[in-house]
Design a protein around this motif. Structure first.
Motif, PDB file in Angstrom:
ATOM      1  N   TYR A   1       0.841  -1.204   0.000  1.00 21.71           N
ATOM      2  CA  TYR A   1       0.000   0.000   0.000  1.00 21.71           C
ATOM      3  C   TYR A   1       0.879   1.259   0.000  1.00 21.71           C
ATOM      4  N   HIS A   2       0.243   2.406  -0.247  1.00 23.64           N
ATOM      5  CA  HIS A   2       0.926   3.701  -0.162  1.00 23.64           C
ATOM      6  C   HIS A   2       0.137   4.649   0.733  1.00 23.64           C
ATOM      7  N   PHE A   3       0.868   5.381   1.549  1.00 26.19           N
ATOM      8  CA  PHE A   3       0.257   6.360   2.455  1.00 26.19           C
ATOM      9  C   PHE A   3      -0.377   7.506   1.670  1.00 26.19           C
ATOM     10  N   SER A   4      -1.527   7.974   2.140  1.00 34.64           N
ATOM     11  CA  SER A   4      -2.205   9.099   1.497  1.00 34.64           C
ATOM     12  C   SER A   4      -2.078  10.380   2.338  1.00 34.64           C
ATOM     13  N   HIS A   5      -2.725  10.416   3.524  1.00 37.23           N
ATOM     14  CA  HIS A   5      -2.703  11.649   4.314  1.00 37.23           C
ATOM     15  C   HIS A   5      -3.168  11.372   5.741  1.00 37.23           C
ATOM     16  N   GLU A   6      -2.830  12.301   6.622  1.00 33.31           N
ATOM     17  CA  GLU A   6      -3.331  12.271   7.995  1.00 33.31           C
ATOM     18  C   GLU A   6      -4.701  12.931   8.043  1.00 33.31           C
ATOM     19  N   TYR A   7      -5.527  12.507   9.005  1.00 31.69           N
ATOM     20  CA  TYR A   7      -6.781  13.217   9.243  1.00 31.69           C
ATOM     21  C   TYR A   7      -7.130  13.164  10.730  1.00 31.69           C
ATOM     22  N   VAL A   8      -7.937  14.122  11.158  1.00 36.35           N
ATOM     23  CA  VAL A   8      -8.247  14.297  12.578  1.00 36.35           C
ATOM     24  C   VAL A   8      -9.546  13.587  12.944  1.00 36.35           C
ATOM     25  N   VAL A   9      -9.526  12.904  14.086  1.00 34.92           N
ATOM     26  CA  VAL A   9     -10.740  12.349  14.674  1.00 34.92           C
ATOM     27  C   VAL A   9     -10.799  12.789  16.137  1.00 34.92           C
ATOM     28  N   TYR A  10     -11.947  12.589  16.744  1.00 31.86           N
ATOM     29  CA  TYR A  10     -12.139  12.915  18.163  1.00 31.86           C
ATOM     30  C   TYR A  10     -12.712  11.699  18.876  1.00 31.86           C
ATOM     31  N   LYS A  11     -12.042  11.296  19.955  1.00 32.86           N
ATOM     32  CA  LYS A  11     -12.508  10.165  20.746  1.00 32.86           C
ATOM     33  C   LYS A  11     -13.258  10.694  21.971  1.00 32.86           C
ATOM     34  N   VAL A  12     -14.467  10.214  22.154  1.00 32.50           N
ATOM     35  CA  VAL A  12     -15.310  10.657  23.275  1.00 32.50           C
ATOM     36  C   VAL A  12     -15.774   9.446  24.055  1.00 32.50           C
ATOM     37  N   LYS A  13     -15.441   9.404  25.341  1.00 31.86           N
ATOM     38  CA  LYS A  13     -15.921   8.320  26.211  1.00 31.86           C
ATOM     39  C   LYS A  13     -17.299   8.671  26.728  1.00 31.86           C
ATOM     40  N   LYS A  14     -18.187   7.686  26.716  1.00 35.86           N
ATOM     41  CA  LYS A  14     -19.558   7.929  27.157  1.00 35.86           C
ATOM     42  C   LYS A  14     -19.670   7.894  28.679  1.00 35.86           C
TER      43      LYS A  14
END
Length: 263
Positions: free
Chosen positions: A250-263
């Motif tokens: 495979y080849h790397f494309s890009h970074e992206y942001v996520v948010y982790k939320v604990k319930k």
């Protein structure tokens, strides 16, 4: 109020441009759920499957809170379509929303060196065996805490047999590593720009890590996908996963942001 969209194809315009296979699975009605702000003319929505929630359209706090309410996961990974959604997440949850990076991998059908993958798949040391996931292994994986994500998103083995695919590596009769489909989608779709495929999940039991088992098992799974005309989508949670993907071709494309939320 948010509403579950049963006619999932009606959300195609709302999620146009997404290149995530989990989103494709939901839009095709294979697995996952879609919630929207309006059943008649949805302007804001979320695709939900497993731990992941993909937020799209007009940013709405009710969509975010509704996603957490309807998720069975203790920690939800919110994937914002853009900066406006990211800002809305922070406004809703503040410090509870842990910002993290994920790493997108390019989708390049036909890129893999099948002869090299065959060599890797055949390099499993003699004390191990590798098996395609059948009903017995399906149940073992989902009933074991460390391996449950290998099959947990499928309602039944029959659904997994139709839309999923995976391998387990065993020693002494025990599963110690698995490479399987976190999700799957069933057909080519010109509107979505996708072919049938799976989203790969890689898990190795802690005491068997750093032995090359994930690399060998993933090579076998890629070969099995090739036999079936399925595309093996890969999305990385960390740079180690990126490295494994690149080792496979495979080849790397890009970074992206996520948010982790604990319930």
């Amino acid at each position: 109020m948010i509403y579950e969209l049963i006619e999932t194809g009606r959300a195609s315009a709302l999620f146009a441009g997404w290149q995530d296979s989990v989103v494709w699975s939901a839009l095709q009605g294979v697995m996952g759920k879609i919630y929207v702000d309006s059943l008649e003319k949805p302007e804001s929505g979320v695709v939900m499957l497993g731990d992941f929630c993909f937020l799209s359209g007009k940013p709405e706090s009710e969509i975010i809170s509704g996603a957490l309410t309807n998720s069975a996961s203790e920690e939800v990974i919110l994937v914002p379509q853009n900066d406006d959604w990211a800002q809305m997440i922070v406004e809703c949850y503040g410090e509870k929303a842990e910002k993290a990076l994920r790493y997108a991998i390019k989708k390049e059908p036909g890129i893999f060196d099948l002869k090299q993958l065959q060599k890797v798949a055949q390099s499993l040391p003699g004390e191990y065996e590798m098996r395609l996931i059948d009903q017995e292994l399906f149940e073992i994986c989902r009933d074991t805490q460390w391996s449950k994500d290998l099959t947990a998103n499928y309602e039944s083995y029959s659904q997994y047999k139709e839309y999923g695919l995976g391998v387990c590596i065993l020693t002494g009769g025990e599963v110690v590593a698995g490479i399987s489909s976190y999700s799957g989608y069933g057909r080519s779709d010109e509107n979505l720009g996708c072919h049938g495929g799976i989203e790969i999940e890689v898990v190795t039991r802690e005491d068997y890590r750093r032995k090359g088992l994930a690399y060998i098992g993933a090579a076998r799974l890629l070969l099995e996908c090739d036999k079936r005309g399925l595309y093996p989508n890969w999305d990385a949670a960390n740079k180690m996963s990126v490295g494994l993907a690149e080792k496979l071709g495979y080849h790397f494309s890009h970074e992206y942001v996520v948010y982790k939320v604990k319930k």
